[in-house]
Design an enzyme around this catalytic site. Structure first.
Site, PDB file in Angstrom:
ATOM      1  N   ARG A  91      -8.163 -37.849 -10.713  1.00  0.00           N
ATOM      2  CA  ARG A  91      -7.757 -38.965  -9.860  1.00  0.00           C
ATOM      3  C   ARG A  91      -8.796 -39.082  -8.749  1.00  0.00           C
ATOM      4  O   ARG A  91      -9.286 -38.067  -8.224  1.00  0.00           O
ATOM      5  CB  ARG A  91      -6.365 -38.738  -9.258  1.00  0.00           C
ATOM      6  CG  ARG A  91      -5.206 -38.998 -10.211  1.00  0.00           C
ATOM      7  CD  ARG A  91      -5.077 -40.475 -10.618  1.00  0.00           C
ATOM      8  NE  ARG A  91      -3.993 -40.727 -11.560  1.00  0.00           N
ATOM      9  CZ  ARG A  91      -4.093 -40.742 -12.886  1.00  0.00           C
ATOM     10  NH1 ARG A  91      -5.269 -40.492 -13.453  1.00  0.00           N
ATOM     11  NH2 ARG A  91      -3.056 -41.022 -13.638  1.00  0.00           N
ATOM     12  N   ASP A 101     -14.969 -40.758 -13.484  1.00  0.00           N
ATOM     13  CA  ASP A 101     -14.220 -41.748 -14.268  1.00  0.00           C
ATOM     14  C   ASP A 101     -13.135 -42.383 -13.403  1.00  0.00           C
ATOM     15  O   ASP A 101     -12.441 -43.295 -13.838  1.00  0.00           O
ATOM     16  CB  ASP A 101     -13.583 -41.074 -15.499  1.00  0.00           C
ATOM     17  CG  ASP A 101     -12.921 -42.082 -16.423  1.00  0.00           C
ATOM     18  OD1 ASP A 101     -13.575 -43.107 -16.726  1.00  0.00           O
ATOM     19  OD2 ASP A 101     -11.767 -41.871 -16.837  1.00  0.00           O
ATOM     20  N   GLU A 143     -10.324 -47.305  -6.544  1.00  0.00           N
ATOM     21  CA  GLU A 143     -10.533 -48.009  -7.820  1.00  0.00           C
ATOM     22  C   GLU A 143      -9.547 -49.151  -8.042  1.00  0.00           C
ATOM     23  O   GLU A 143      -9.816 -50.058  -8.832  1.00  0.00           O
ATOM     24  CB  GLU A 143     -10.459 -47.029  -8.998  1.00  0.00           C
ATOM     25  CG  GLU A 143      -9.057 -46.487  -9.263  1.00  0.00           C
ATOM     26  CD  GLU A 143      -8.996 -45.575 -10.483  1.00  0.00           C
ATOM     27  OE1 GLU A 143      -9.821 -44.646 -10.578  1.00  0.00           O
ATOM     28  OE2 GLU A 143      -8.118 -45.785 -11.339  1.00  0.00           O
ATOM     29  N   HIS A 179     -12.396 -45.581 -15.355  1.00  0.00           N
ATOM     30  CA  HIS A 179     -11.109 -45.005 -15.774  1.00  0.00           C
ATOM     31  C   HIS A 179     -10.861 -45.249 -17.258  1.00  0.00           C
ATOM     32  O   HIS A 179      -9.841 -45.810 -17.658  1.00  0.00           O
ATOM     33  CB  HIS A 179      -9.963 -45.572 -14.924  1.00  0.00           C
ATOM     34  CG  HIS A 179      -8.801 -44.616 -14.814  1.00  0.00           C
ATOM     35  ND1 HIS A 179      -8.122 -44.399 -13.644  1.00  0.00           N
ATOM     36  CD2 HIS A 179      -8.212 -43.810 -15.730  1.00  0.00           C
ATOM     37  CE1 HIS A 179      -7.164 -43.515 -13.840  1.00  0.00           C
ATOM     38  NE2 HIS A 179      -7.200 -43.148 -15.113  1.00  0.00           N
TER      39      HIS A 179
HETATM   40  P1  NAI Z   1      -1.253 -31.009 -16.918  1.00  0.00           P
HETATM   41  O1  NAI Z   1      -0.016 -31.179 -16.128  1.00  0.00           O
HETATM   42  O2  NAI Z   1      -1.153 -30.552 -18.339  1.00  0.00           O
HETATM   43  O3  NAI Z   1      -2.257 -30.018 -16.151  1.00  0.00           O
HETATM   44  C1  NAI Z   1      -2.489 -30.079 -14.773  1.00  0.00           C
HETATM   45  C2  NAI Z   1      -2.813 -28.681 -14.292  1.00  0.00           C
HETATM   46  O4  NAI Z   1      -3.155 -28.753 -12.908  1.00  0.00           O
HETATM   47  C3  NAI Z   1      -1.624 -27.711 -14.421  1.00  0.00           C
HETATM   48  O5  NAI Z   1      -2.032 -26.537 -15.087  1.00  0.00           O
HETATM   49  C4  NAI Z   1      -1.216 -27.456 -12.967  1.00  0.00           C
HETATM   50  O6  NAI Z   1      -0.687 -26.154 -12.760  1.00  0.00           O
HETATM   51  C5  NAI Z   1      -2.569 -27.624 -12.279  1.00  0.00           C
HETATM   52  N1  NAI Z   1      -2.449 -27.832 -10.838  1.00  0.00           N
HETATM   53  C6  NAI Z   1      -1.437 -28.419 -10.140  1.00  0.00           C
HETATM   54  N2  NAI Z   1      -1.694 -28.363  -8.824  1.00  0.00           N
HETATM   55  C7  NAI Z   1      -2.894 -27.743  -8.695  1.00  0.00           C
HETATM   56  C8  NAI Z   1      -3.704 -27.397  -7.568  1.00  0.00           C
HETATM   57  N3  NAI Z   1      -3.304 -27.682  -6.318  1.00  0.00           N
HETATM   58  N4  NAI Z   1      -4.868 -26.771  -7.802  1.00  0.00           N
HETATM   59  C9  NAI Z   1      -5.265 -26.467  -9.063  1.00  0.00           C
HETATM   60  N5  NAI Z   1      -4.537 -26.765 -10.159  1.00  0.00           N
HETATM   61  C10 NAI Z   1      -3.381 -27.400  -9.975  1.00  0.00           C
HETATM   62  O7  NAI Z   1      -2.004 -32.413 -16.815  1.00  0.00           O
HETATM   63  P2  NAI Z   1      -3.105 -32.998 -17.810  1.00  0.00           P
HETATM   64  O8  NAI Z   1      -2.444 -33.759 -18.901  1.00  0.00           O
HETATM   65  O9  NAI Z   1      -4.086 -31.935 -18.171  1.00  0.00           O
HETATM   66  O10 NAI Z   1      -3.815 -34.083 -16.862  1.00  0.00           O
HETATM   67  C11 NAI Z   1      -4.543 -33.675 -15.713  1.00  0.00           C
HETATM   68  C12 NAI Z   1      -4.854 -34.883 -14.865  1.00  0.00           C
HETATM   69  O11 NAI Z   1      -5.764 -35.746 -15.576  1.00  0.00           O
HETATM   70  C13 NAI Z   1      -3.647 -35.805 -14.572  1.00  0.00           C
HETATM   71  O12 NAI Z   1      -2.943 -35.357 -13.425  1.00  0.00           O
HETATM   72  C14 NAI Z   1      -4.287 -37.123 -14.331  1.00  0.00           C
HETATM   73  O13 NAI Z   1      -4.540 -37.272 -12.951  1.00  0.00           O
HETATM   74  C15 NAI Z   1      -5.625 -37.051 -15.077  1.00  0.00           C
HETATM   75  N6  NAI Z   1      -5.716 -37.983 -16.187  1.00  0.00           N
HETATM   76  C16 NAI Z   1      -6.790 -38.840 -16.233  1.00  0.00           C
HETATM   77  C17 NAI Z   1      -6.927 -39.736 -17.267  1.00  0.00           C
HETATM   78  C18 NAI Z   1      -8.120 -40.645 -17.374  1.00  0.00           C
HETATM   79  O14 NAI Z   1      -8.070 -41.606 -18.153  1.00  0.00           O
HETATM   80  N7  NAI Z   1      -9.197 -40.400 -16.660  1.00  0.00           N
HETATM   81  C19 NAI Z   1      -5.898 -39.840 -18.311  1.00  0.00           C
HETATM   82  C20 NAI Z   1      -4.857 -38.839 -18.217  1.00  0.00           C
HETATM   83  C21 NAI Z   1      -4.771 -37.971 -17.171  1.00  0.00           C
END
Ligand code: NAI
Length: 336
Positions: A234, A258, A263, A295
């Site tokens: 993000r 990305d 944005e 994005h």
């Molecule tokens: P997920 O929920 O599987 O993994 C997120 C990880 O971040 C978890 O292991 C969590 O414990 C960790 N986390 C939470 N707070 C934290 C902190 N303060 N410091 C370090 N780690 C922390 O989520 P997923 O599916 O892997 O997605 C991750 C991020 O990717 C989403 O939150 C979203 O913002 C972004 N995203 C971007 C997309 C794009 O098109 N560019 C599409 C989908 C998601």
């Protein structure tokens, strides 16, 4: 169920109409974002479907409640733009698509790394211009480099697997450590220790108050000169003004984004005929070692099919009085 779909683009229409053949919902598409002054478009709907840059804060949710819309269906994984506390207070259900294709985002992340490293974005233009000079296109072997992964959930784990395939040494920081990744040789470190050791850092954590502007002047000062920073998570995780300073000083040798904090005013629209007034964004684009995509990390055929199917299924559960799937609960609320 009557569903008003905000921020919709031609591809949303295509994939939702195809998936809807199995559901038979009434779909109403709007290009407008969901925000307080567009809520009225959803009058009479059973659900609104929203996306990453919609404004689903207190005023919007109260307005949805006032016109009797009982459900917000996010067609994305992140939900930092939804005020879950207000939704819970007003009894509005919020559902999302937690995992539609972590591979899509992970592979795009690595695409940014490789493009920046081997300067593919510059080589593309040069060769088309008949310029086959290699000066300035030197890259580095990924093999043996140390990469820091911030957030080792679904996407971060896949990025780790791919990079280990290249022979990278992966360090990680997460509030919850993955035993699976540890068994594969990933070492978890306190954030500041990780920052000091990595050649490349990649963000895969949600946007929360703890991760807001995680890249800032102080954290950059801890990093090696010449670091590569990749953010597909993000935008507000990176303080773009601090990144510009880091690029000017050479602290950051490569920056791949990305996502971008502002944005919402730019991405997903063709602005090629307009003057972009965001000077920070425009400055970023002047650096040859910055690569920005709008994005599109999620944007694969597989992901779009999954997003449409899961969103329509999430809403169908509500309509059929079945237990809700992929619902966001109050304890997942992000502090504001
Ligand atoms: P997920 O929920 O599987 O993994 C997120 C990880 O971040 C978890 O292991 C969590 O414990 C960790 N986390 C939470 N707070 C934290 C902190 N303060 N410091 C370090 N780690 C922390 O989520 P997923 O599916 O892997 O997605 C991750 C991020 O990717 C989403 O939150 C979203 O913002 C972004 N995203 C971007 C997309 C794009 O098109 N560019 C599409 C989908 C998601």
């Amino acid at each position: 169920m009557k569903i008003t779909i905000y921020s919709s683009q031609p591809y949303d229409r295509k994939y939702f109409l195809e998936a809807n053949k199995n559901f038979g919902h009434q779909l109403i598409f709007h290009e407008a974002r969901l925000e307080p002054n567009t809520v009225e478009l959803a009058r009479g709907s059973d659900a609104v479907c929203a996306f990453v840059n919609d404004d689903i804060g207190e005023i919007t949710i109260e307005a949805l409640k006032a016109i009797g819309v009982p459900m917000i269906a996010m067609r994305c994984a992140g939900y930092n733009n939804v005020d879950l506390r207000i939704a819970d207070k007003l009894g509005i259900h919020v559902v999302r698509v937690p995992a539609y294709s972590p591979y899509a985002v992970a592979e795009h992340t690595v695409a940014l790394m490789l493009s920046l490293n081997r300067k593919i974005h510059r080589a593309y233009s040069r060769v088309r211009d008949g310029n086959f000079c290699l000066q300035g296109l030197t890259g580095f072997d990924m093999h043996g480099k140390t990469v820091g992964i911030i957030g080792t959930g679904r996407i971060g784990s896949i990025v780790t697997d791919i990079l280990q395939g290249f022979g990278c040494n992966v360090l990680a920081f997460d509030t919850i450590e993955s035993e699976v990744l540890k068994s594969k040789g990933v070492q978890y470190l306190p954030l500041n220790d990780l920052l000091a050791q990595v050649d490349i850092i990649s963000f895969h954590c949600p946007l929360t108050p703890e991760t807001f502007h995680l890249i800032n002047e102080e954290s950059l000062a801890l990093m090696k000169d010449g670091v590569m920073i990749i953010n597909t998570s993000r935008g507000a995780i990176v303080d773009a003004s601090a990144a510009i300073k880091g690029l000017k000083s050479g602290k950051i040798a490569h920056l791949g984004l990305d996502v971008y904090e502002q944005e919402g005013d730019l991405f997903f629209h063709d602005l090629s005929d307009t003057i972009i007034r965001d000077d920070v964004f425009e400055r970023l684009l002047t650096f040859p070692n910055v690569l920005v995509t709008g994005h599109q990390g999620f944007f694969t055929e597989e992901a779009l099919v999954n997003i449409a199917n899961t969103t329509l299924e999430n809403i169908a559960c509500y309509g059929d009085d079945k237990p809700l799937q992929n619902v966001l609960h109050l304890d997942q609320a992000i502090a504001r």
